[in-house]
Design a protein around this motif. Structure first.
Motif, mmCIF file in Angstrom:
data_model
loop_
_atom_site.group_PDB
_atom_site.id
_atom_site.type_symbol
_atom_site.label_atom_id
_atom_site.label_comp_id
_atom_site.label_asym_id
_atom_site.label_seq_id
_atom_site.Cartn_x
_atom_site.Cartn_y
_atom_site.Cartn_z
ATOM 1 N N GLN A 139 0.819 -1.214 0.000
ATOM 2 C CA GLN A 139 0.000 0.000 0.000
ATOM 3 C C GLN A 139 0.853 1.264 0.000
ATOM 4 N N ILE A 140 2.029 1.193 0.586
ATOM 5 C CA ILE A 140 2.928 2.348 0.624
ATOM 6 C C ILE A 140 3.450 2.655 -0.772
ATOM 7 N N TYR A 141 3.854 1.600 -1.496
ATOM 8 C CA TYR A 141 4.277 1.799 -2.879
ATOM 9 C C TYR A 141 3.112 2.328 -3.728
ATOM 10 N N LEU A 142 1.918 1.794 -3.498
ATOM 11 C CA LEU A 142 0.744 2.244 -4.246
ATOM 12 C C LEU A 142 0.465 3.725 -3.992
ATOM 13 N N ALA A 143 0.591 4.130 -2.737
ATOM 14 C CA ALA A 143 0.373 5.538 -2.382
ATOM 15 C C ALA A 143 1.357 6.442 -3.119
ATOM 16 N N ARG A 144 2.613 6.036 -3.186
ATOM 17 C CA ARG A 144 3.619 6.861 -3.871
ATOM 18 C C ARG A 144 3.350 6.948 -5.358
ATOM 19 N N THR A 145 2.982 5.819 -5.982
ATOM 20 C CA THR A 145 2.711 5.849 -7.421
ATOM 21 C C THR A 145 1.486 6.706 -7.730
ATOM 22 N N ALA A 146 0.576 6.829 -6.756
ATOM 23 C CA ALA A 146 -0.639 7.630 -6.951
ATOM 24 C C ALA A 146 -0.412 9.110 -6.658
ATOM 25 N N GLY A 147 0.790 9.459 -6.196
ATOM 26 C CA GLY A 147 1.118 10.868 -5.983
ATOM 27 C C GLY A 147 1.175 11.321 -4.541
ATOM 28 N N ALA A 148 1.129 10.386 -3.595
ATOM 29 C CA ALA A 148 1.183 10.764 -2.180
ATOM 30 C C ALA A 148 2.571 11.271 -1.798
ATOM 31 N N ASP A 149 2.578 12.242 -0.894
ATOM 32 C CA ASP A 149 3.820 12.786 -0.335
ATOM 33 C C ASP A 149 4.009 12.359 1.118
ATOM 34 N N ALA A 150 2.936 11.829 1.698
ATOM 35 C CA ALA A 150 2.966 11.336 3.077
ATOM 36 C C ALA A 150 1.944 10.211 3.188
ATOM 37 N N VAL A 151 2.138 9.365 4.185
ATOM 38 C CA VAL A 151 1.263 8.202 4.392
ATOM 39 C C VAL A 151 0.900 8.112 5.870
ATOM 40 N N LEU A 152 -0.345 7.768 6.139
ATOM 41 C CA LEU A 152 -0.794 7.580 7.522
ATOM 42 C C LEU A 152 -0.435 6.184 8.011
ATOM 43 N N LEU A 153 0.110 6.108 9.218
ATOM 44 C CA LEU A 153 0.316 4.831 9.907
ATOM 45 C C LEU A 153 -0.464 4.897 11.215
ATOM 46 N N ILE A 154 -1.293 3.894 11.485
ATOM 47 C CA ILE A 154 -2.131 3.881 12.677
ATOM 48 C C ILE A 154 -1.547 2.910 13.692
ATOM 49 N N ALA A 155 -1.056 3.431 14.809
ATOM 50 C CA ALA A 155 -0.380 2.598 15.808
ATOM 51 C C ALA A 155 -1.288 1.496 16.339
ATOM 52 N N ALA A 156 -2.585 1.764 16.414
ATOM 53 C CA ALA A 156 -3.529 0.805 17.005
ATOM 54 C C ALA A 156 -3.646 -0.492 16.213
ATOM 55 N N ILE A 157 -3.294 -0.464 14.928
ATOM 56 C CA ILE A 157 -3.459 -1.673 14.119
ATOM 57 C C ILE A 157 -2.126 -2.259 13.660
ATOM 58 N N LEU A 158 -1.008 -1.703 14.149
ATOM 59 C CA LEU A 158 0.306 -2.160 13.724
ATOM 60 C C LEU A 158 1.183 -2.512 14.914
ATOM 61 N N THR A 159 2.061 -3.500 14.734
ATOM 62 C CA THR A 159 3.029 -3.846 15.762
ATOM 63 C C THR A 159 4.178 -2.840 15.721
ATOM 64 N N ASP A 160 5.002 -2.846 16.747
ATOM 65 C CA ASP A 160 6.173 -1.967 16.770
ATOM 66 C C ASP A 160 7.091 -2.246 15.574
ATOM 67 N N GLU A 161 7.249 -3.519 15.254
ATOM 68 C CA GLU A 161 8.116 -3.902 14.134
ATOM 69 C C GLU A 161 7.550 -3.398 12.810
ATOM 70 N N GLN A 162 6.241 -3.529 12.638
ATOM 71 C CA GLN A 162 5.611 -3.023 11.421
ATOM 72 C C GLN A 162 5.760 -1.503 11.310
ATOM 73 N N LEU A 163 5.524 -0.821 12.420
ATOM 74 C CA LEU A 163 5.659 0.636 12.412
ATOM 75 C C LEU A 163 7.056 1.066 11.973
ATOM 76 N N GLN A 164 8.062 0.407 12.539
ATOM 77 C CA GLN A 164 9.435 0.787 12.210
ATOM 78 C C GLN A 164 9.779 0.455 10.759
ATOM 79 N N ASP A 165 9.367 -0.727 10.310
ATOM 80 C CA ASP A 165 9.655 -1.132 8.933
ATOM 81 C C ASP A 165 8.945 -0.223 7.925
#
Length: 279
Positions: A139-165
């Protein structure tokens, strides 16, 4: 025996969040079948140049600066604007003084889409945040190809490892990440991440849907020292210049506002009024 209202509401809220994440997993799996990751990554070369989302917030003459959200609907509110034109709304925000824009890309629950992000990118110069439930690097790659300059990460649905990666990947692609928290526990998790630059405090309680601007005040005040060098954003429940002044005093450099603006007949004028920015 009848359940207490709070318990029923909390169960519904949790159910909706779980349902969103479950559906997102199916959605991403289907997208990967339609366009494999390798093919998606090749599209990066044709993507628009990255705009500096964080710098736009920090250098905005408005304090707090405004991330205005292009949003048609939500699970809790239903349809917010029936005559929804994402490009027209985005252009109105830009004329009204927004520093950046947020574009909802979730289709099932918010009636958004990546096509909205692409369309807004073609017609607006402001930096764009992809407002999505990110659970996979695809989804991050998709956001960039669609023209995004920033992406939302929601801590409540992600592990610490996912957040960092995910944070590392977003930065590697030249974008910024707005990491959203709802509680002090989530904020403390984010503060331990390497190179966190933008933290969003959502004033909406995910357990029962209530909104309280005091959440921003509480979290930013309690972690004031640890947040030095990090740009804080207050989200949800912000309707007036007085609301913006309250969170700014607590240390929020920016606010994310959608519903209270997008539902107004004159979006540009509503944006100017919120920012005390007369035409």
């Amino acid at each position: 025996m009848k359940q207490p209202v709070a318990t029923t509401t909390e169960a519904r809220a949790r159910h909706i969040l779980d349902e969103i994440v479950w559906h997102k997993k199916q959605e991403v799996a289907q997208m990967q079948q339609d366009i494999p990751l390798v093919a998606l990554q090749k599209q990066l070369n044709a993507a628009s140049a990255v705009r500096d989302f964080l710098q736009a917030l920090q250098q905005s003459p408005s304090n707090p600066s405004l991330i205005a959200e292009v949003k048609k609907a939500s699970p809790s509110r239903g349809i917010i604007r029936a005559d929804f034109d994402p490009v027209a709304i985005a252009q109105a925000y830009e004329r009204g003084g927004a520093a950046c824009l947020s574009v909802l890309t979730d289709e099932k629950f918010f009636q958004g889409g990546f096509e909205n992000l692409r369309a807004v990118r073609k017609h607006v110069d402001l930096p764009l945040l992809c407002k999505e439930f990110i659970i996979d690097s695809y989804q991050i790659y998709l956001a960039r190809t669609a023209g995004a300059d920033a992406v939302l990460l929601i801590a409540a649905i992600l592990t610490d490892e996912q957040l960092q990666d995910f944070l590392r990947l977003i930065h590697d692609l030249g974008m910024n990440a707005l990491i959203e928290v709802h509680t002090l526990e989530e904020l403390d998790r984010v503060l331990k991440l390497e190179d966190a630059r933008l933290v969003g405090v959502n004033n909406r309680n995910l357990q029962n849907f209530t909104v309280d601007v005091g959440i921003t005040q509480e979290l930013l005040t309690q972690r004031q020292e640890q947040l030095r060098g990090i740009t804080a954003v207050s989200e949800s429940g912000l309707y007036t210049p007085a609301d913006l002044a309250i969170v700014a005093l607590s240390g929020a450099r920016a606010v994310l506002v959608g519903e209270s603006l997008v539902k107004q007949p004159d979006v540009e004028q509503a944006t100017r009024i919120l920012l005390n920015n007369p035409a």
